[in-house]
Design a protein around this motif. Structure first.
Motif, short mmCIF file in Angstrom:
data_model
loop_
_atom_site.label_atom_id
_atom_site.label_comp_id
_atom_site.label_asym_id
_atom_site.label_seq_id
_atom_site.Cartn_x
_atom_site.Cartn_y
_atom_site.Cartn_z
N ASP A 23 0.88 -1.26 0.27
CA ASP A 23 0.00 -0.13 -0.01
C ASP A 23 0.83 1.17 0.16
OD1 ASP A 23 -2.03 -1.75 0.16
OD2 ASP A 23 -2.49 -1.36 2.23
N VAL A 24 0.67 2.22 -1.02
CA VAL A 24 1.58 3.36 -1.44
C VAL A 24 0.55 4.52 -1.66
CG1 VAL A 24 3.36 4.32 -2.50
CG2 VAL A 24 3.33 1.77 -2.23
N ASN A 25 0.67 5.28 -0.38
CA ASN A 25 0.05 6.66 -0.53
C ASN A 25 -1.60 6.63 -1.09
OD1 ASN A 25 2.50 8.35 0.00
ND2 ASN A 25 3.12 8.11 -2.19
N GLY A 26 -2.29 5.52 -0.31
CA GLY A 26 -3.55 5.32 -0.68
C GLY A 26 -3.57 4.40 -1.74
N VAL A 27 -2.77 3.90 -2.44
CA VAL A 27 -2.80 2.91 -3.64
C VAL A 27 -2.45 1.41 -3.11
CG1 VAL A 27 -2.12 2.37 -5.87
CG2 VAL A 27 -2.50 4.68 -5.35
N ARG A 28 -3.42 0.60 -3.38
CA ARG A 28 -3.03 -0.91 -3.09
C ARG A 28 -2.43 -1.35 -4.43
NH1 ARG A 28 -5.83 -4.58 0.61
NH2 ARG A 28 -4.56 -3.65 1.98
N ASP A 42 2.23 6.88 -10.19
CA ASP A 42 1.87 8.19 -10.08
C ASP A 42 0.29 8.69 -10.39
OD1 ASP A 42 4.44 9.16 -9.14
OD2 ASP A 42 5.16 9.74 -10.96
N GLN A 43 -0.11 7.96 -11.45
CA GLN A 43 -1.52 8.29 -11.98
C GLN A 43 -2.21 7.76 -10.94
OE1 GLN A 43 -0.78 10.46 -14.17
NE2 GLN A 43 -2.19 9.57 -15.66
N ALA A 44 -2.02 6.58 -10.48
CA ALA A 44 -2.89 5.91 -9.44
C ALA A 44 -2.96 6.76 -8.10
CB ALA A 44 -2.52 4.55 -9.06
N THR A 45 -1.81 7.28 -7.81
CA THR A 45 -1.68 8.20 -6.61
C THR A 45 -2.55 9.52 -7.07
OG1 THR A 45 0.54 7.41 -6.25
CG2 THR A 45 -0.21 9.50 -5.15
N LYS A 46 -2.82 10.00 -8.04
CA LYS A 46 -3.56 11.13 -8.30
C LYS A 46 -4.92 10.81 -8.19
CE LYS A 46 -0.53 13.29 -11.84
NZ LYS A 46 -0.24 13.43 -13.44
N LEU A 47 -5.35 9.56 -8.73
CA LEU A 47 -6.69 9.34 -8.42
C LEU A 47 -6.92 9.19 -6.92
CD1 LEU A 47 -6.97 6.40 -11.04
CD2 LEU A 47 -8.18 8.78 -11.32
N ALA A 48 -6.23 8.45 -6.47
CA ALA A 48 -6.23 8.36 -4.84
C ALA A 48 -6.49 9.51 -4.07
CB ALA A 48 -5.19 7.46 -4.20
N PRO A 66 -10.95 2.97 -8.49
CA PRO A 66 -10.47 2.95 -9.95
C PRO A 66 -9.23 2.07 -9.75
CG PRO A 66 -10.15 5.08 -8.69
CD PRO A 66 -10.96 4.27 -7.86
N ILE A 67 -8.99 1.30 -10.90
CA ILE A 67 -8.11 0.40 -11.13
C ILE A 67 -6.92 0.91 -12.07
CG2 ILE A 67 -7.53 -1.90 -11.53
CD1 ILE A 67 -10.18 -2.78 -10.65
N VAL A 68 -5.82 1.07 -11.89
CA VAL A 68 -4.66 1.20 -13.03
C VAL A 68 -3.85 0.05 -13.31
CG1 VAL A 68 -2.75 2.82 -13.50
CG2 VAL A 68 -4.61 3.60 -12.16
N ALA A 69 -3.38 -0.30 -14.53
CA ALA A 69 -2.72 -1.50 -14.79
C ALA A 69 -1.37 -0.95 -15.57
CB ALA A 69 -3.38 -2.45 -15.66
N ALA A 70 -0.28 -1.51 -15.36
CA ALA A 70 0.92 -1.38 -16.19
C ALA A 70 1.39 -2.69 -16.64
CB ALA A 70 2.05 -1.00 -15.17
N VAL A 71 1.46 -2.60 -18.00
CA VAL A 71 1.66 -3.97 -18.79
C VAL A 71 3.05 -3.78 -19.43
CG1 VAL A 71 0.68 -5.22 -20.37
CG2 VAL A 71 -0.86 -4.22 -19.14
N ALA A 72 3.98 -4.83 -19.17
CA ALA A 72 5.11 -4.94 -19.94
C ALA A 72 5.42 -6.47 -20.34
CB ALA A 72 6.30 -4.53 -18.89
N GLY A 73 5.57 -6.95 -21.49
CA GLY A 73 5.89 -7.92 -21.93
C GLY A 73 4.39 -8.53 -22.19
N ALA A 74 4.53 -10.05 -22.25
CA ALA A 74 3.15 -10.87 -22.43
C ALA A 74 1.99 -10.42 -21.63
CB ALA A 74 3.48 -12.37 -22.47
N ALA A 75 0.79 -10.23 -22.06
CA ALA A 75 -0.45 -10.02 -21.73
C ALA A 75 -1.53 -10.87 -22.30
CB ALA A 75 -1.06 -8.57 -21.68
#
Length: 251
Positions: free
Chosen positions: A8-13, A188-194, A93-102
């Motif tokens: 949990d970081v600044n209101g973001v899980r 950072d984007q998730a933190t803005k939302l939070a 809200p949910i934020v996703a970060a995708v690298a490689g295979a999805a």
């Protein structure tokens, strides 16, 4: 070490898929952990947003097919589908970060995320028909709403992989980031939302998502067909061929 890491970081899980030796293939235990973290975070007033990520070289290779072959009785309480229905019911809200295979669920879960960022290594695929299965996570409905019915048919029926630039053009992701800044930017984007007024944020999100009951009905219809297909001889043949091919790959 846990196959799902949570912090949990600044209101973001932040939920991190952490099974790199299996390319983050999601087994039933991981689905259960993800669901528990989401439900607990959704009821915690200190958590105001979620972020989902994998490692720098892989988001997820999809479902652990060996696990699915051992548990072919599918209903809404099956760990994978309980996770999907939980995604639908999350109010924050949910934020996703995708690298490689999805692959598979690695792409369909993004349809339930509010913001999605990827780097140039991201490769998306919806290979359900290849495995003699059908789409899940209401992707048979949500994908067409996002990219249009003809393009959705191409992605779901042919099941070919596509890159981050294609995903960006199709509005499946928000932006393509440099690999070394992807996770930090998404957080950072998730933190803005939070940091925003939570009631107004959640109400706005609810209005934007539209007919949740219709999405739920589609998910139930997919679940029933998925259960039937999973037990079919056609699927068993495809699954075993796929697993046999993987076991003979050079290391």
């Amino acid at each position: 070490m846990s196959k799902i890491q949570a912090k949990d970081v600044n209101g973001v899980r932040v939920l991190i898929l952490n099974r790199p030796e299996k390319r983050n293939a999601i087994d039933l235990e991981m689905y259960t952990q993800l669901t528990e973290y989401l439900i607990q975070g959704n009821s915690d007033n200190d958590i105001r947003a979620f972020m989902i990520q994998g490692q720098a070289d892989c988001f997820t290779a999809g479902n652990d097919l060996t696990d699915f072959l051992k548990h072919t009785d599918i209903d809404p309480q099956h760990p994978a589908f309980r996770f999907l229905f939980t995604l639908l019911d999350i109010t924050k809200p949910i934020v996703a970060a995708v690298a490689g295979a999805a692959v598979g669920i690695g792409t369909t879960l993004l349809l339930h995320c509010d913001l999605v960022y990827a780097d140039k290594s991201a490769k998306f695929q919806l290979p359900f028909v290849h495995l003699a299965l059908v789409p899940e996570a209401a992707s048979s409905l949500l994908l067409a709403q996002t990219v249009g019915p003809k393009k959705a048919a191409e992605l779901l029926l042919l099941g070919d992989s596509f890159d981050a630039e294609t995903a960006n053009k199709l509005n499946l992701i928000n932006d393509i980031l440099p690999s070394d800044s992807l996770f930090d930017f998404a957080l950072d984007q998730a933190t803005k939302l939070a940091s925003l007024p939570p009631q107004a944020l959640q109400a706005s999100r609810r209005l934007m998502r539209g007919n949740i009951d219709g999405i739920r009905l589609q998910m139930h219809a997919e679940l029933e067909e998925f259960s039937t297909r999973l037990k079919s001889d056609e699927a068993k043949t495809r699954f075993h061929a796929f697993l046999n091919k993987k076991s003979h790959k050079p290391t």
